[in-house]
Design an enzyme around this catalytic site. Structure first.
Site, mmCIF file in Angstrom:
data_model
loop_
_atom_site.group_PDB
_atom_site.id
_atom_site.type_symbol
_atom_site.label_atom_id
_atom_site.label_comp_id
_atom_site.label_asym_id
_atom_site.label_seq_id
_atom_site.Cartn_x
_atom_site.Cartn_y
_atom_site.Cartn_z
ATOM 1 N N ARG A 118 0.830 -1.214 0.000
ATOM 2 C CA ARG A 118 0.000 0.000 0.000
ATOM 3 C C ARG A 118 0.864 1.263 0.000
ATOM 4 O O ARG A 118 1.016 1.928 -1.023
ATOM 5 C CB ARG A 118 -0.945 -0.001 1.219
ATOM 6 N N ASP A 119 1.476 1.588 1.123
ATOM 7 C CA ASP A 119 2.211 2.853 1.204
ATOM 8 C C ASP A 119 3.398 2.862 0.252
ATOM 9 O O ASP A 119 3.752 3.902 -0.310
ATOM 10 C CB ASP A 119 2.697 3.083 2.646
ATOM 11 N N HIS B 205 9.659 6.908 7.625
ATOM 12 C CA HIS B 205 10.229 6.949 6.279
ATOM 13 C C HIS B 205 11.713 7.251 6.434
ATOM 14 O O HIS B 205 12.141 7.841 7.433
ATOM 15 C CB HIS B 205 9.505 7.989 5.423
ATOM 16 N N CYS C 282 11.732 6.347 -4.850
ATOM 17 C CA CYS C 282 12.419 6.094 -6.113
ATOM 18 C C CYS C 282 13.750 6.831 -6.126
ATOM 19 O O CYS C 282 13.790 8.039 -5.887
ATOM 20 C CB CYS C 282 11.567 6.564 -7.273
ATOM 21 N N HIS D 41 5.723 4.565 12.434
ATOM 22 C CA HIS D 41 5.765 4.487 10.973
ATOM 23 C C HIS D 41 6.810 5.484 10.478
ATOM 24 O O HIS D 41 6.579 6.690 10.495
ATOM 25 C CB HIS D 41 4.348 4.848 10.493
ATOM 26 N N ASN E 66 9.349 4.185 2.630
ATOM 27 C CA ASN E 66 9.223 3.638 3.980
ATOM 28 C C ASN E 66 10.558 3.014 4.359
ATOM 29 O O ASN E 66 11.303 2.557 3.499
ATOM 30 C CB ASN E 66 8.163 2.532 4.009
#
Lengths: 314, 314
Positions: free
Chosen positions: A22-23, A216, A248, A214, A257
């Site tokens: 998902r994320d 990143h 990317c 969570h 993430n």
């Protein structure tokens, strides 16, 4: 709220919430074929992850990368002991989740007002008022509901976020019946001390078992943040994405993430108990890497020749 | 030896020993033109790094990537306040270093016997006996001498390394007059608790100001290790490489030094004092990335649109 001197250990297994499908995929420029997503979820099911967020029941116009979440849910294998969840923004999304036999949904808001207005087109409290009936309905149906609070430490528009804001949003979410909170450093700017300040502020207001973090990895501090949260506070759940999906390397400013396999390796190396096999995660990551036709950001996914496991210095 | 509960701060500036031109480029498959190396060193001189290891006076047959270190030393600008050092394996190397007006040299051994035998073709104690006269000569000439102890936590052949071994090697190096010790996790396998064990063992035997830590980021734990070493032990010097050089993303098993810009960012975000400008480092890294024709592993070097600095959560 710190557990002490940074050397304490909590002997409870850590839950990994795998958010790659998902994320991760939502933030990839490439659109992956449904069959590759199904294979990815199936591979992730065998890694030992407690939960896999398989997609998002949002408008296909808003996020074309996840337009086929219904089909992914229908075609994927479901293994006992693994929870399969999905993001649900509204009533229509809940219907789709129900039709896809999804047992756990996630709703999404932010700690930062500006981020919420730009990202979900309404203010923070308004967003919670909007999905309150949805949450009630999902819970009547026996679903579990997770609430995401993004920008819990830093906002790209407002800068550092006051933990007091996070407490207020979190309390409101708990008040409408949300089972579990995920606090997100959406832009990857938090350092371990920011995480400590966030946990010092929030942990008095929520059971530890209902909290997930969570991160990143924009600035490369996510693994350090996970280790600080576990070592110093005994946090037991982390949202991670196989391969560090979503960032990317060719898109300036993009930020994935934190990679599941790197987090699992670092936690095990620090003495934590996990059911996840980081080599299986790295294999799943390499599979989706081929579908995306690009190298991934995780460290472990690049170590193709080294199969040796961690050995502690004693 | 821990400074306490993980929240203490040491108000001394942290020294960054930039090893990109040596340890980084030595492990890159591509050979960079001399002019690109000179530009790289010149750019690094302006980042605020305390020291730059500009090359290695080894046999050009052994390490063709660094065959032109003499020329780099002659052509580079030397800025006041920056120390320019080089690796020196033997008497011939010392002559070349002297001819190139290098003020600080580094000698190289390991904590692991097997690694030493495979890498420098003799045992650990034998290697120290061999370079003892060299060290004495360099010091008579007014040079400073650094001693690398590689595989200080893990060896690719022997596994986890006993910190007692590291103490013995370190004491021997100090005994022959070496000024400064760099302890290296050569294969990037250490977790923060391994670093704590290493420092608990070694710090009683060396002044903190004479110790540097040298991490590779194979498994993604290097930033967490730096933060633990600084936060919990007040370690003041770290060897890092701009761009995380040395770990080619296309070479299986390859592992770069931890990226200077990521370490600087994380330390500043944690409240440390540094003279290094991480954006300048990232710019230098992008320059060498073009010469190598490949993307780099550092997180910051990828964030081309984000020029905002760190903001602490308060």
């Amino acid at each position: 709220m710190s557990l002490g001197n940074g050397h304490n250990r909590v002997a409870r297994p850590i839950r990994i919430i795998e958010v790659g499908p998902r994320d991760g995929l939502q933030n990839e420029p490439a659109i992956v074929p449904t069959s590759a997503k199904v294979s990815f979820v199936n591979a992730l099911s065998r890694t030992g992850a407690a939960e896999i967020e398989i997609g998002s029941f949002v408008s296909p116009h808003a996020i074309p990368q996840l337009a086929d979440s219904d089909e992914v849910a229908r075609k994927m294998e479901r293994l006992p002991g693994v929870t399969y969840s999905a993001l649900v923004p509204n009533e229509k999304g809940l219907e789709r989740a129900r039709a896809a036999a999804i047992e756990k949904i996630a709703v999404f808001t932010a700690a930062s007002e500006t981020f919420a207005r730009r990202n979900i087109k309404c203010g923070v409290l308004e967003s919670i008022d909007r999905f309150a009936p949805l949450v009630a309905e999902a819970k009547r149906d026996g679903m579990t509901v997770r609430g995401y609070i993004s920008t819990a430490t830093h906002c790209p528009f407002e800068g550092a976020v006051d933990p007091g804001r996070v407490i207020k949003v979190m309390q409101r979410l708990l008040h409408i019946g949300i089972d579990e909170i995920s606090l997100g450093d959406t832009i990857g700017k938090a350092a371990p001390n920011d995480v400590r300040r966030l946990l010092d502020a929030t942990l008095p207001h929520i059971e530890r078992s209902r909290l997930s973090l969570h991160f990143h990895d924009t600035y490369g501090m996510a693994v350090a943040n996970v280790l600080a949260a576990w070592t110093d506070y005994g946090i037991e759940a982390f949202d991670t994405a196989a391969g560090g999906l979503g960032g990317c390397p060719y898109a300036p400013g993009a930020s994935g993430n934190v990679a599941t396999e790197d987090v699992v390796y670092a936690l095990k190396a620090s003495g934590a108990i996990l059911t996840v096999d980081e080599q299986q995660v790295a294999a799943a990551a390499r599979q989706i890497s081929r579908a995306l036709d690009r190298p991934l950001a995780s460290r472990l996914s690049r170590i193709q020749t080294d199969r040796t496991s961690y050995e502690p210095v004693t």
